[in-house]
Enzyme design. Structure first.
Site, PDB file in Angstrom:
ATOM      1  N   SER A 133      21.780  64.316  16.555  1.00  0.00           N
ATOM      2  CA  SER A 133      23.630  63.545  16.974  1.00  0.00           C
ATOM      3  C   SER A 133      25.002  64.469  16.871  1.00  0.00           C
ATOM      4  CB  SER A 133      23.868  62.317  16.283  1.00  0.00           C
ATOM      5  OG  SER A 133      23.351  61.449  16.418  1.00  0.00           O
ATOM      6  N   ARG A 175      33.053  64.253  12.775  1.00  0.00           N
ATOM      7  CA  ARG A 175      32.297  63.238  11.550  1.00  0.00           C
ATOM      8  C   ARG A 175      33.021  61.500  12.262  1.00  0.00           C
ATOM      9  NH1 ARG A 175      28.467  62.407   9.082  1.00  0.00           N
ATOM     10  NH2 ARG A 175      27.994  64.220   8.693  1.00  0.00           N
ATOM     11  N   HIS A 229      31.025  60.861  15.791  1.00  0.00           N
ATOM     12  CA  HIS A 229      30.068  60.813  15.342  1.00  0.00           C
ATOM     13  C   HIS A 229      30.098  59.178  14.753  1.00  0.00           C
ATOM     14  CE1 HIS A 229      26.452  59.741  12.019  1.00  0.00           C
ATOM     15  NE2 HIS A 229      25.470  60.774  13.359  1.00  0.00           N
TER      16      HIS A 229
END
Length: 213
Positions: free
Chosen positions: A15, A39, A42
């Protein structure tokens, strides 16, 4: 259709590779800021955060230093609290708390006609006003507004404010209040955000200091 069987760590790695390949020009971001944005993307699959995330000068690195020194993270939702890495907190000697469900907070909120989120920030100020504290607000603009007021009253001096509430009423304005102040901040400008984003920002910082297994 062939579906590859991957471990959780492989899924995350893959990812992050996809996110990296699709982010485009990130030259305006420091390496620490870039890791925070990655992050958040994600956690949300939303590349708008590449443009929405705002960092005051050195805020991400200031957050790292606060965590190195055992910061207390105060959240405005138990959802955000549950998403913050407990092994990382324990290893670094940090703590994360949320007061939203506390009986005294509920009673004071009812008596004062304030939101629980705002009253929670008052409780945090009483307990941690002079300590190394990071606020991670992902839901309630009233929490950000109250933090701003408490700083102005000299009752709070946070190491960092993560201001990422989601919604429509007073959300943009509350974030602008935080960005107008002198306290280091990481803010998701505009209407987007949420408890998931608040936890993701915290984890992005924690994971730079904690070796995950």
């Amino acid at each position: 259709m062939d579906i590859e069987t991957l471990s959780p760590s492989d899924i995350e790695r893959r990812s992050m590779e996809i996110i990296e390949s699709e982010m485009g020009d990130t030259s305006r971001l420091s390496e620490t800021e870039k890791l925070v944005v990655k992050r958040v993307i994600h956690a949300t699959a939303d590349f708008d955060y590449l443009d929405n995330m705002r960092f005051s000068e050195n805020a991400a690195d200031i957050g790292l230093e606060a965590l190195k020194n055992g910061a207390v993270i105060v959240t405005d939702t138990n959802m955000a609290l549950s998403g913050i890495s407990k092994p990382a907190l324990k290893t670094l000697g940090c703590e994360a708390v949320c007061f939203m469900a506390d009986e005294d907070v509920a009673a004071q909120a009812k008596a004062s006609c304030m939101t629980r989120a705002a009253v929670s920030m008052d409780k945090a100020a009483r307990l941690f006003g002079g300590k190394n504290v990071i606020f991670a607000v992902g839901n309630a603009p009233t929490a950000l507004i109250r933090i701003h007021e408490l700083i102005g009253e000299g009752k709070l001096s946070p190491s960092l404010i993560i201001g990422v509430p989601v919604g429509f009423v007073n959300v943009v304005q509350s974030k602008e209040l935080i960005m107008s102040g002198s306290t280091p901040y990481i803010v998701a400008a505009g209407r987007k955000g949420g408890s998931t984003v608040a936890a993701a920002v915290c984890n992005a910082l924690l994971y730079q200091l904690y070796e995950r297994k």
